[in-house]
Design a protein around this motif. Structure first.
Motif, PDB file in Angstrom:
ATOM      1  N   GLN A  49     -34.448  40.807  24.962  1.00 51.03           N
ATOM      2  CA  GLN A  49     -35.194  39.551  24.845  1.00 51.03           C
ATOM      3  C   GLN A  49     -36.642  39.793  24.418  1.00 51.03           C
ATOM      4  N   ILE A  50     -37.251  40.848  24.972  1.00 53.44           N
ATOM      5  CA  ILE A  50     -38.582  41.279  24.554  1.00 53.44           C
ATOM      6  C   ILE A  50     -38.485  42.784  24.319  1.00 53.44           C
ATOM      7  N   SER A  51     -38.707  43.217  23.113  1.00 50.88           N
ATOM      8  CA  SER A  51     -38.473  44.620  22.762  1.00 50.88           C
ATOM      9  C   SER A  51     -39.502  45.560  23.378  1.00 50.88           C
ATOM     10  N   ALA A  52     -39.138  46.825  23.459  1.00 47.31           N
ATOM     11  CA  ALA A  52     -40.044  47.844  23.981  1.00 47.31           C
ATOM     12  C   ALA A  52     -41.306  47.930  23.121  1.00 47.31           C
ATOM     13  N   ARG A  53     -41.155  47.767  21.820  1.00 50.99           N
ATOM     14  CA  ARG A  53     -42.323  47.839  20.939  1.00 50.99           C
ATOM     15  C   ARG A  53     -43.295  46.696  21.225  1.00 50.99           C
ATOM     16  N   THR A  54     -42.752  45.496  21.437  1.00 44.07           N
ATOM     17  CA  THR A  54     -43.616  44.368  21.768  1.00 44.07           C
ATOM     18  C   THR A  54     -44.340  44.608  23.086  1.00 44.07           C
ATOM     19  N   VAL A  55     -43.611  45.088  24.094  1.00 37.75           N
ATOM     20  CA  VAL A  55     -44.238  45.365  25.395  1.00 37.75           C
ATOM     21  C   VAL A  55     -45.320  46.424  25.258  1.00 37.75           C
ATOM     22  N   ALA A  56     -45.042  47.480  24.499  1.00 39.77           N
ATOM     23  CA  ALA A  56     -46.015  48.559  24.333  1.00 39.77           C
ATOM     24  C   ALA A  56     -47.299  48.049  23.699  1.00 39.77           C
ATOM     25  N   LEU A  57     -47.182  47.239  22.674  1.00 43.44           N
ATOM     26  CA  LEU A  57     -48.368  46.701  22.017  1.00 43.44           C
ATOM     27  C   LEU A  57     -49.057  45.639  22.868  1.00 43.44           C
ATOM     28  N   HIS A  58     -48.263  44.796  23.488  1.00 43.34           N
ATOM     29  CA  HIS A  58     -48.801  43.693  24.282  1.00 43.34           C
ATOM     30  C   HIS A  58     -49.564  44.229  25.494  1.00 43.34           C
ATOM     31  N   LYS A 209     -37.224  29.895  25.010  1.00 46.22           N
ATOM     32  CA  LYS A 209     -35.920  29.556  25.576  1.00 46.22           C
ATOM     33  C   LYS A 209     -35.192  30.800  26.085  1.00 46.22           C
ATOM     34  N   THR A 210     -35.239  31.863  25.291  1.00 45.18           N
ATOM     35  CA  THR A 210     -34.546  33.100  25.663  1.00 45.18           C
ATOM     36  C   THR A 210     -35.164  33.737  26.897  1.00 45.18           C
ATOM     37  N   VAL A 211     -36.484  33.754  26.941  1.00 44.69           N
ATOM     38  CA  VAL A 211     -37.183  34.353  28.087  1.00 44.69           C
ATOM     39  C   VAL A 211     -36.902  33.569  29.361  1.00 44.69           C
ATOM     40  N   LEU A 212     -36.939  32.256  29.267  1.00 51.52           N
ATOM     41  CA  LEU A 212     -36.673  31.429  30.452  1.00 51.52           C
ATOM     42  C   LEU A 212     -35.247  31.613  30.954  1.00 51.52           C
ATOM     43  N   ALA A 213     -34.306  31.742  30.027  1.00 55.65           N
ATOM     44  CA  ALA A 213     -32.900  31.847  30.408  1.00 55.65           C
ATOM     45  C   ALA A 213     -32.510  33.236  30.883  1.00 55.65           C
ATOM     46  N   ASP A 214     -33.103  34.273  30.287  1.00 57.88           N
ATOM     47  CA  ASP A 214     -32.563  35.618  30.496  1.00 57.88           C
ATOM     48  C   ASP A 214     -33.571  36.685  30.898  1.00 57.88           C
ATOM     49  N   ARG A 215     -34.805  36.320  31.247  1.00 58.84           N
ATOM     50  CA  ARG A 215     -35.770  37.348  31.589  1.00 58.84           C
ATOM     51  C   ARG A 215     -36.569  37.044  32.843  1.00 58.84           C
ATOM     52  N   VAL A 216     -36.837  35.785  33.121  1.00 60.87           N
ATOM     53  CA  VAL A 216     -37.706  35.419  34.241  1.00 60.87           C
ATOM     54  C   VAL A 216     -37.029  35.706  35.580  1.00 60.87           C
ATOM     55  N   ASN A 217     -37.802  36.239  36.507  1.00 61.34           N
ATOM     56  CA  ASN A 217     -37.353  36.401  37.883  1.00 61.34           C
ATOM     57  C   ASN A 217     -37.653  35.094  38.620  1.00 61.34           C
ATOM     58  N   TRP A 218     -36.701  34.164  38.560  1.00 57.88           N
ATOM     59  CA  TRP A 218     -36.918  32.845  39.152  1.00 57.88           C
ATOM     60  C   TRP A 218     -37.018  32.905  40.669  1.00 57.88           C
ATOM     61  N   LYS A 219     -36.456  33.938  41.265  1.00 63.31           N
ATOM     62  CA  LYS A 219     -36.621  34.108  42.713  1.00 63.31           C
ATOM     63  C   LYS A 219     -38.093  34.319  43.035  1.00 63.31           C
ATOM     64  N   TRP A 220     -38.782  35.131  42.236  1.00 64.15           N
ATOM     65  CA  TRP A 220     -40.216  35.373  42.423  1.00 64.15           C
ATOM     66  C   TRP A 220     -41.009  34.097  42.197  1.00 64.15           C
ATOM     67  N   VAL A 221     -40.633  33.325  41.163  1.00 63.87           N
ATOM     68  CA  VAL A 221     -41.300  32.052  40.899  1.00 63.87           C
ATOM     69  C   VAL A 221     -41.141  31.127  42.091  1.00 63.87           C
ATOM     70  N   GLY A 222     -39.935  31.090  42.665  1.00 61.77           N
ATOM     71  CA  GLY A 222     -39.688  30.261  43.834  1.00 61.77           C
ATOM     72  C   GLY A 222     -40.509  30.682  45.035  1.00 61.77           C
ATOM     73  N   GLU A 223     -40.757  31.978  45.169  1.00 63.12           N
ATOM     74  CA  GLU A 223     -41.607  32.470  46.270  1.00 63.12           C
ATOM     75  C   GLU A 223     -43.043  31.989  46.108  1.00 63.12           C
ATOM     76  N   GLN A 224     -43.516  31.904  44.857  1.00 66.81           N
ATOM     77  CA  GLN A 224     -44.864  31.373  44.621  1.00 66.81           C
ATOM     78  C   GLN A 224     -44.912  29.878  44.973  1.00 66.81           C
ATOM     79  N   PHE A 225     -43.826  29.176  44.669  1.00 68.13           N
ATOM     80  CA  PHE A 225     -43.750  27.754  44.980  1.00 68.13           C
ATOM     81  C   PHE A 225     -43.750  27.517  46.488  1.00 68.13           C
ATOM     82  N   ALA A 226     -43.054  28.391  47.199  1.00 70.36           N
ATOM     83  CA  ALA A 226     -42.968  28.237  48.653  1.00 70.36           C
ATOM     84  C   ALA A 226     -44.293  28.546  49.340  1.00 70.36           C
TER      85      ALA A 226
END
Length: 226
Positions: A49-58, A209-226
């Motif tokens: 979903q996010i390539s190693a090259r993108t992460v390295a540069l980002h 769309k791809t990141v939201l569906a297949d990359r986000v740790n929604w459990k962690w997001v929910g912990e921030q909400f709580a």
């Protein structure tokens, strides 16, 4: 002979003094006030979903660069003794744009990487219930995030936030984030081109769309909400 020795001695002493000046051991500079945290996963952990090259540069170029610039700007200012979040709040309030832009981007990216660590996971019950109440469901919430990203002209961020007890989506230009507005950030999507262009070219919506569906740790997001 005595005169020759004196001149040689004088020359030798002069050369030694010059050498001691030229080759004086380097004194280590004090540590910079703000330090980029380590990436919480391997560079290839978000692929495909996010390539190693993108992460390295980002991470290695863009994110690092914000810390470098911030540490050039804050010495001998009150910001040098603040936490990064305090710098974000105070610089925004005072209109110190040069400081805010670097501090905001440094903070934004710290949050950005954390939301992917340990993912992908599904939203917990509390977050799913809130998404249903405020957006008609998780899919509706994700659609609102994508729609808001389309409204951010040029560079910026889209944030899922907790506003009181409710979920909301906010778009910000450039280094903006919801912290100075008193909103609690839950999820941050980077819509600067360096976040997605190598992998998706100009298809920003597909990236989100791809990141939201297949990359986000929604459990962690929910912990921030709580």
């Amino acid at each position: 002979m005595t005169l020759t020795i004196s001149r040689r001695t004088t020359l030798a002493l002069g050369a030694a003094a010059a050498a001691s000046t030229l080759f004086k051991p380097h004194v280590a500079r004090a540590a910079a006030p703000f330090e980029q945290p380590k990436l919480p996963f391997a560079e290839d952990a978000l692929a495909p979903q996010i390539s190693a090259r993108t992460v390295a540069l980002h991470y290695g170029k863009h994110h690092k660069g914000y810390y470098t610039k911030l540490n050039e700007l804050v010495p001998n200012t009150p910001y040098a003794d603040m936490t990064l979040e305090e710098v974000v709040k105070q610089s925004k309030a005072k209109g110190d744009d040069a400081i805010f832009n670097q501090a905001g981007q440094a903070w934004n990216h710290e949050f950005y990487w954390q939301q992917f660590a340990g993912g992908p996971t599904k939203p917990n019950a509390a977050l799913e219930e809130a998404a249903t109440r405020d957006f008609g469901g998780v899919s509706g919430m994700n659609e609102a995030i994508v729609a808001q990203a389309d409204k951010v002209f040029g560079t910026g961020w889209v944030w899922l936030v907790k506003d009181g007890d409710k979920l909301a989506v906010r778009g910000y230009q450039d280094a903006g984030n919801p912290v100075p507005d008193g909103l609690k950030p839950l999820l941050g999507i980077d819509v600067w081109e360096h976040a997605y262009y190598l992998d998706y070219e100009n298809r920003k919506a597909d990236h989100i769309k791809t990141v939201l569906a297949d990359r986000v740790n929604w459990k962690w997001v929910g912990e921030q909400f709580a």
